[in-house]
Design an enzyme around this catalytic site. Sequence first.
Site, PDB file in Angstrom:
ATOM      1  N   HIS A  14       0.882  -1.197   0.000  1.00 56.64           N
ATOM      2  CA  HIS A  14       0.000   0.000   0.000  1.00 56.64           C
ATOM      3  C   HIS A  14       0.906   1.230   0.000  1.00 56.64           C
ATOM      4  CE1 HIS A  14      -3.757   2.197   1.615  1.00 56.64           C
ATOM      5  NE2 HIS A  14      -2.855   3.129   1.333  1.00 56.64           N
ATOM      6  N   HIS A  16       1.548   5.397  -1.675  1.00 61.53           N
ATOM      7  CA  HIS A  16       1.177   6.585  -2.458  1.00 61.53           C
ATOM      8  C   HIS A  16       2.431   7.184  -3.071  1.00 61.53           C
ATOM      9  CE1 HIS A  16      -2.892   6.664  -0.719  1.00 61.53           C
ATOM     10  NE2 HIS A  16      -2.287   6.187   0.353  1.00 61.53           N
ATOM     11  N   LYS A 100      -9.318  -0.409  -6.010  1.00 60.45           N
ATOM     12  CA  LYS A 100      -9.339   0.240  -4.692  1.00 60.45           C
ATOM     13  C   LYS A 100     -10.693   0.884  -4.432  1.00 60.45           C
ATOM     14  CE  LYS A 100      -7.896   1.955  -0.877  1.00 60.45           C
ATOM     15  NZ  LYS A 100      -6.675   2.300  -0.209  1.00 60.45           N
ATOM     16  N   HIS A 137     -10.383   0.992   1.728  1.00 61.86           N
ATOM     17  CA  HIS A 137     -10.203   1.955   2.830  1.00 61.86           C
ATOM     18  C   HIS A 137     -11.455   1.811   3.691  1.00 61.86           C
ATOM     19  CE1 HIS A 137      -8.836   5.781   4.777  1.00 61.86           C
ATOM     20  NE2 HIS A 137     -10.077   5.672   5.211  1.00 61.86           N
ATOM     21  N   HIS A 175      -4.599  -0.835   5.697  1.00 63.82           N
ATOM     22  CA  HIS A 175      -4.203  -0.100   6.902  1.00 63.82           C
ATOM     23  C   HIS A 175      -5.175  -0.265   8.067  1.00 63.82           C
ATOM     24  CE1 HIS A 175      -6.961   2.756   5.147  1.00 63.82           C
ATOM     25  NE2 HIS A 175      -6.091   3.426   4.431  1.00 63.82           N
ATOM     26  N   LEU A 220      -5.028   8.846   8.210  1.00 66.43           N
ATOM     27  CA  LEU A 220      -6.325   8.174   8.254  1.00 66.43           C
ATOM     28  C   LEU A 220      -6.162   6.741   7.797  1.00 66.43           C
ATOM     29  CD1 LEU A 220      -8.557  11.049   6.863  1.00 66.43           C
ATOM     30  CD2 LEU A 220      -8.508  10.158   9.211  1.00 66.43           C
ATOM     31  N   ASP A 248       1.541   2.495   3.556  1.00 69.35           N
ATOM     32  CA  ASP A 248       0.682   3.682   3.379  1.00 69.35           C
ATOM     33  C   ASP A 248       1.528   4.952   3.441  1.00 69.35           C
ATOM     34  OD1 ASP A 248      -1.613   5.187   2.956  1.00 69.35           O
ATOM     35  OD2 ASP A 248      -2.232   5.111   5.063  1.00 69.35           O
TER      36      ASP A 248
HETATM   37  C1  NCD Z   1      -3.613   8.863   2.329  1.00 75.37           C
HETATM   38  C2  NCD Z   1      -3.152   9.937   1.318  1.00 75.37           C
HETATM   39  O1  NCD Z   1      -2.550  10.933   1.741  1.00 75.37           O
HETATM   40  O2  NCD Z   1      -3.367   9.749   0.117  1.00 75.37           O
HETATM   41  N1  NCD Z   1      -3.637   9.452   3.631  1.00 75.37           N
HETATM   42  C3  NCD Z   1      -3.647   8.796   4.814  1.00 75.37           C
HETATM   43  O3  NCD Z   1      -3.785   9.454   5.845  1.00 75.37           O
HETATM   44  N2  NCD Z   1      -3.521   7.486   4.906  1.00 75.37           N
HETATM   45  C4  NCD Z   1      -4.933   8.319   1.915  1.00 75.37           C
HETATM   46  C5  NCD Z   1      -5.300   6.996   2.558  1.00 75.37           C
HETATM   47  O4  NCD Z   1      -4.576   6.019   2.448  1.00 75.37           O
HETATM   48  O5  NCD Z   1      -6.363   6.896   3.184  1.00 75.37           O
HETATM   49 ZN    ZN Z   2      -3.108   5.097   1.750  1.00 77.75          ZN
HETATM   50 ZN    ZN Z   3      -6.770   4.853   3.054  1.00 76.02          ZN
END
Ligand code: NCD
Ligand code: ZN
Ligand code: ZN
Length: 347
Positions: A14, A16, A100, A137, A175, A220, A248
């Site tokens: 996971h 970003h 997702k 999520h 997560h 989150l 994450d």
């Molecule tokens: C993630 C993001 O910044 O894209 N933020 C987070 O707090 N985890 C989005 C997500 O995974 O929910």
């Molecule tokens: Zn995430």
């Molecule tokens: Zn998320």
Amino acid sequence: MSTSLTIARPDDWHLHLRDGAMLEAVLPETARHFARAIIMPNLVPPVVTGAEAAAYRDRIMAALPDGMQFEPLMTLYLTEDTDPEDVAAAHASGLIKAVKLYPAGATTNSASGVTNFDKVRAVLEKMAEIGLPLCVHGEVTDREIDIFDREAVFIDRILDPVRQSTPGLRVVMEHITTKNGADYVLANETDLGATITVQHLILDRNDMLVGGMRPHYYCLPILKRAEHREALLAAATSGDARFFLGTDSAPHPTHAKESECCSAGCFTAPNALPILAQTFEKASALDKLEGFTSRHGPAFYGLPVNTDTITLTKSDRVTEFPAKIDAGDHTVTVFDPGFPVYWTVAS
Ligand code: NCD
Ligand code: ZN
Ligand code: ZN
């Protein structure tokens, strides 16, 4: 004194990576340690179609510095207009490894997510048929549900009904942050896995809120009580193959974190593995680290375990991580676990 541990090269289930200058800045931080990652599709606008995922994959590969190896495992962002046939074609071609689900409004860049689950029924049924996992999520977004309860309520109100009505659908609870999440996985033998982040294994909500608010710990789903953290740590260190690492790692510009309305996300890519090694060692579970970081995820996704290895070493000197990295006109603040880390990725 030094200790070392060699394990199959980890993957991040996971992640970003964003786009543009941010992508260029953060991608090497992941590629340095991880062979592959499940790439989150919550760009603005989101990655919805197979064609958009192919273009995003090409941008990721173009941003990879010469000499680095990395395989992005692409995903599609589920919307109420997603076409089941487009999803099936993107899966059949080998382009995507998951779809997702963001409940609309649940987290960063989730405005295009799902409100009416009946509208995605045909996509979910197609995914069950072809064995394509749904990454979730798992939080409800109703105003009246307390933010600390949103994961537990999601499991009862949305996740369990969706799974009951879509037999064979393979789901990754992304997560997880609660004992409720870990227990739900443990109670369901098949078709279910869960990723766990670094921050949710080491922090609870006191770390974020007592003595001042720490925006770099705001992510989150939000950090929960200590008893939830303990349940997650027990799950991650148990050796149970249903639990695997999804960092994450979610970069935001430092100014967006240190602001009146702080963006959600922790940037853990640079130091996730040293922090994890220390955390597993403290839990007397170093022998379970490789399963969590390198074996359980590939098993769930039906992919081979990486054949090369990394070596983590521990010394009596504190490992220094950069406080920030540069990303175009901004910086991104690197996650600070709040305790000295003695592990490092040696090679
Ligand atoms: C993630 C993001 O910044 O894209 N933020 C987070 O707090 N985890 C989005 C997500 O995974 O929910
Ligand atoms: Zn995430
Ligand atoms: Zn998320």
